[in-house]
Design a protein around this motif. Structure first.
Motif, short mmCIF file in Angstrom:
data_model
loop_
_atom_site.label_atom_id
_atom_site.label_comp_id
_atom_site.label_asym_id
_atom_site.label_seq_id
_atom_site.Cartn_x
_atom_site.Cartn_y
_atom_site.Cartn_z
N SER A 145 0.83 -1.21 0.00
CA SER A 145 0.00 0.00 0.00
C SER A 145 0.86 1.25 0.00
O SER A 145 2.00 1.26 0.49
CB SER A 145 -0.93 -0.01 1.21
OG SER A 145 -1.81 -1.10 1.15
N LYS A 146 0.27 2.35 -0.53
CA LYS A 146 1.04 3.58 -0.72
C LYS A 146 0.33 4.77 -0.06
O LYS A 146 -0.90 4.90 -0.15
CB LYS A 146 1.22 3.86 -2.22
CG LYS A 146 2.24 2.97 -2.90
CD LYS A 146 2.40 3.35 -4.35
CE LYS A 146 3.61 2.66 -4.97
NZ LYS A 146 4.88 3.16 -4.42
N LEU A 147 1.14 5.63 0.54
CA LEU A 147 0.66 6.91 1.06
C LEU A 147 1.37 8.03 0.32
O LEU A 147 2.60 8.08 0.27
CB LEU A 147 0.93 7.04 2.57
CG LEU A 147 0.59 8.40 3.19
CD1 LEU A 147 -0.88 8.74 3.03
CD2 LEU A 147 1.00 8.44 4.66
N PHE A 148 0.57 8.93 -0.25
CA PHE A 148 1.11 10.07 -0.98
C PHE A 148 0.81 11.35 -0.20
O PHE A 148 -0.35 11.71 -0.01
CB PHE A 148 0.48 10.15 -2.37
CG PHE A 148 0.74 8.96 -3.23
CD1 PHE A 148 1.92 8.86 -3.96
CD2 PHE A 148 -0.18 7.92 -3.30
CE1 PHE A 148 2.18 7.75 -4.75
CE2 PHE A 148 0.07 6.81 -4.09
CZ PHE A 148 1.25 6.72 -4.81
N LYS A 149 1.87 12.00 0.26
CA LYS A 149 1.72 13.28 0.95
C LYS A 149 1.37 14.35 -0.07
O LYS A 149 1.95 14.41 -1.16
CB LYS A 149 3.00 13.66 1.68
CG LYS A 149 2.96 15.05 2.34
CD LYS A 149 4.24 15.37 3.06
CE LYS A 149 4.27 16.82 3.52
NZ LYS A 149 3.12 17.22 4.32
N ASN A 150 0.45 15.21 0.32
CA ASN A 150 0.00 16.28 -0.56
C ASN A 150 0.61 17.60 -0.09
O ASN A 150 0.28 18.11 0.97
CB ASN A 150 -1.53 16.37 -0.53
CG ASN A 150 -2.09 17.30 -1.60
OD1 ASN A 150 -1.39 18.16 -2.13
ND2 ASN A 150 -3.35 17.13 -1.90
N SER A 151 1.53 18.12 -0.88
CA SER A 151 2.17 19.40 -0.58
C SER A 151 1.62 20.46 -1.53
O SER A 151 2.14 20.66 -2.61
CB SER A 151 3.69 19.29 -0.70
OG SER A 151 4.31 20.54 -0.44
N LYS A 152 0.49 21.05 -1.12
CA LYS A 152 -0.16 22.11 -1.90
C LYS A 152 -0.44 21.69 -3.33
O LYS A 152 -0.18 22.42 -4.28
CB LYS A 152 0.67 23.39 -1.85
CG LYS A 152 0.80 23.98 -0.45
CD LYS A 152 1.56 25.28 -0.45
CE LYS A 152 1.65 25.86 0.96
NZ LYS A 152 2.38 27.15 0.99
N GLY A 153 -0.94 20.46 -3.47
CA GLY A 153 -1.32 19.96 -4.78
C GLY A 153 -0.26 19.11 -5.46
O GLY A 153 -0.52 18.55 -6.52
N SER A 154 0.91 18.98 -4.86
CA SER A 154 1.97 18.13 -5.39
C SER A 154 2.07 16.89 -4.51
O SER A 154 2.24 17.00 -3.28
CB SER A 154 3.30 18.88 -5.40
OG SER A 154 4.34 18.05 -5.88
N LEU A 155 1.99 15.70 -5.11
CA LEU A 155 1.94 14.46 -4.36
C LEU A 155 3.31 13.78 -4.33
O LEU A 155 4.00 13.71 -5.34
CB LEU A 155 0.90 13.53 -4.96
CG LEU A 155 -0.54 14.05 -4.87
CD1 LEU A 155 -1.49 13.15 -5.65
CD2 LEU A 155 -1.00 14.15 -3.43
N LEU A 156 3.68 13.29 -3.15
CA LEU A 156 4.98 12.64 -2.93
C LEU A 156 4.76 11.31 -2.22
O LEU A 156 4.05 11.25 -1.21
CB LEU A 156 5.88 13.55 -2.09
CG LEU A 156 7.25 12.99 -1.70
CD1 LEU A 156 8.13 12.83 -2.93
CD2 LEU A 156 7.93 13.91 -0.68
N ASP A 157 5.37 10.25 -2.73
CA ASP A 157 5.25 8.93 -2.14
C ASP A 157 6.10 8.86 -0.86
O ASP A 157 7.33 8.91 -0.91
CB ASP A 157 5.73 7.88 -3.14
CG ASP A 157 5.50 6.45 -2.65
OD1 ASP A 157 5.17 6.26 -1.46
OD2 ASP A 157 5.64 5.52 -3.46
N ILE A 158 5.44 8.74 0.30
CA ILE A 158 6.15 8.64 1.58
C ILE A 158 5.76 7.34 2.31
O ILE A 158 5.79 7.27 3.54
CB ILE A 158 5.86 9.86 2.49
CG1 ILE A 158 4.36 9.96 2.81
CG2 ILE A 158 6.34 11.14 1.84
CD1 ILE A 158 4.05 10.91 3.95
N SER A 159 5.42 6.32 1.54
CA SER A 159 4.87 5.09 2.10
C SER A 159 5.77 4.47 3.16
O SER A 159 5.31 4.14 4.26
CB SER A 159 4.62 4.08 0.97
OG SER A 159 3.86 4.66 -0.06
#
Length: 516
Positions: A145-159
């Motif tokens: 499973s994956k968690l994507f952090k949302n930084s003001k509309g930009s998504l980053l995989d921090i799983s």
């Protein structure tokens, strides 16, 4: 050419004169059809990831089958995140980490760091290892499973670094997002299915410790080590201000208790007991909602089997701190089995007549037209018993879609449906609700809020705001109320911290935001 059809479904007359539920299929011109062509779809989630006020859409599926299975794509189709451009148009977000190959079984958008931009959690059903050498199939089978952090509309995989995808959680099926300990941060309940080959299923409650870090608190919360399921429905059933939850397939209800702990409501095991027809007869989706407008949240459960014996459990209130649920499936009009799998289920008012309907992700198909199975609420009978009528005759030849989350994607006050196709040769469907008549009100509020709408002291609607109910589907943090002919209403919103806000003589046909 615009793929457009009008589905006019003649129904019995309603309290407010509504005579039909009508959808238009806008998949082709929406920009969704071509990018999803050939996907073996399984999951979908609505969420305004760029915070522009327009619902965006994430769609994921299974990428581990032979290339020949993905007709007409010719190879696995990656997960897609679509940005809503307005005017019923979407475009694929390019160069995004959300464009991955997995076995994606569910997804949800939820603001996990309270910055106003929702994160994306994509559930992947990993096999743990793979004997396949071909890519991307090999990667898909081992993807967790994956968690994507949302930084003001930009998504980053921090799983990995977040702890939100812990080792050993492989056959994940669904995720619930709720604040179990009332610290103001949303936590995650990741549920495995029972088909784990190496070891027992081990669902996990992940405490949000801040700074996008999560830790396993099963022991502290006193959750069992053998919990498995397909769907999660969340609600505060005992009115203690903390969320309770029901896990379908295992059909177990867990009630919150002091000290941020849970106990299983074993007293209700007989009510929720499931006698399968065979080894694939599985309760699948689950959702809470007030079907008869008595202020108690009822429970509906859908079934991943053909035939599907979907269930309705009416909530008669609390007794000794536990909700009293009754299996009222036959009495409310859902006795007939559905001749198609019915994985996803919701309680929503599609015709805005003020009476909540029941919808499952089975459908009628005629030529290239798809009509979702909606049981229309045609009134509340003596003793507070709601009654439902399917909008068409239920008969063999129906089809199914794994996920089908609802959302008012264009802000017109009508709930639309996105149906995800499991079959690569069949199109997923975006169905725009064109039903005429009926007033409405939408409440945008923090997850965990409780919302009551009344008029002259009479309850017109009660909902608790949670996302990710049903099966494989994620929702916007918005409660939709149909109001029929009412022109003004009184509104009470209880926020997750217990603060209550009351507004009288609220004008209708608009969305009210309690996040500001």
């Amino acid at each position: 050419m615009l793929l457009l059809f009008i589905l006019i479904l003649l129904l019995p007359g309603s309290t407010f004169g509504q005579t039909s539920i009508e959808f238009h299929d806008i998949t082709n011109d929406s920009g969704l059809q071509v990018p999803l062509r050939g996907m073996m779809g399984h999951a979908a989630a609505w969420g305004d990831f760029d915070k522009d006020g327009r619902p965006d859409l994430f769609v994921g599926g299974f990428c581990d089958r032979p290339n020949s299975d993905y007709v007409p794509a010719g190879r696995p189709v990656t997960a897609k995140l679509f940005r809503n451009l307005g005017n019923d148009r979407w475009v694929v977000l390019k160069n995004s980490p959300t464009d991955f190959c997995g076995r994606t079984t569910a997804a949800v958008f939820a603001d996990l760091d309270n910055d106003g931009f929702p994160e994306l959690y994509a559930v992947n059903n990993s096999k743990g290892s793979s004997k396949i050498q071909e890519e991307p199939q090999k990667t898909a089978q081992t993807m967790t499973s994956k968690l994507f952090k949302n930084s003001k509309g930009s998504l980053l995989d921090i799983s990995k670094e977040s702890g939100a995808s812990p080792e050993g959680i492989l056959t994940a099926r669904t995720v619930g997002a709720f604040d179990y300990n009332k610290d103001g941060l949303l936590d995650l309940l990741v549920v495995e299915d029972k088909f784990k080959k190496n070891g027992n299923p081990h669902s996990v409650l992940l405490k949000n410790t801040g700074n996008m870090k999560f830790q396993n608190v099963n022991a502290e919360a006193e959750l069992p080590d053998d919990l498995y399921g397909f769907g999660v429905a969340v609600a505060d059933l005992n009115n203690d201000g903390r969320p309770d939850f029901f896990v379908s397939h295992s059909n177990r209800l867990f009630m919150s208790r002091p000290g941020n702990k849970y106990r299983e409501a074993t007293e209700l095991q007989k009510v929720f007991a499931w006698n399968p027809l065979d080894n694939e007869d599985w309760p699948c989706g689950a959702a809470f909602g007030d079907l008869n407008l008595d202020g108690n949240l009822d429970l509906v459960v859908s079934v991943h089997h053909d035939p599907a014996r979907n269930k309705v459990y009416l909530n008669h209130g609390l007794k000794n701190g536990l909700p009293v649920f009754e299996d009222a499936t036959e009495r409310v009009g859902l006795a007939q089995s559905v001749p198609a799998k019915s994985p996803h289920i919701e309680i929503q008012d599609f015709d805005n007549d003020g009476l909540p309907d029941i919808y499952v992700s089975a459908a009628w198909k005629h030529d290239d037209q798809v009509i979702p199975l909606i049981y229309r609420n045609d009134g509340i009978r003596k003793g507070g018993l709601p009654h439902f009528v399917p909008i068409r005759a239920i008969q063999p030849g129906m089809v199914y879609f794994p996920a089908g989350p609802t959302a008012d994607f264009n802000g017109d006050g009508k709930l639309d449906i996105f149906l995800v196709s499991w079959f690569p040769s069949e199109s997923s469907r975006l169905l725009k609700n064109q039903t005429k008549g009926g007033n409405w009100l939408q409440i945008h509020a923090p997850i965990g809020s409780k919302i009551r709408i009344t008029s002259g002291g009479k309850l017109l609607g009660y909902q608790q705001l949670f996302v990710g109910f049903g099966f494989a589907s994620g929702h916007l943090p918005i409660c939709h109320f149909g109001l029929g002919s009412f022109k003004t209403v009184d509104l009470e919103v209880e926020l997750p911290d217990g603060t209550k806000r009351r507004v009288n003589n609220v004008t209708i046909n608009r969305k009210i935001d309690f996040n500001e």
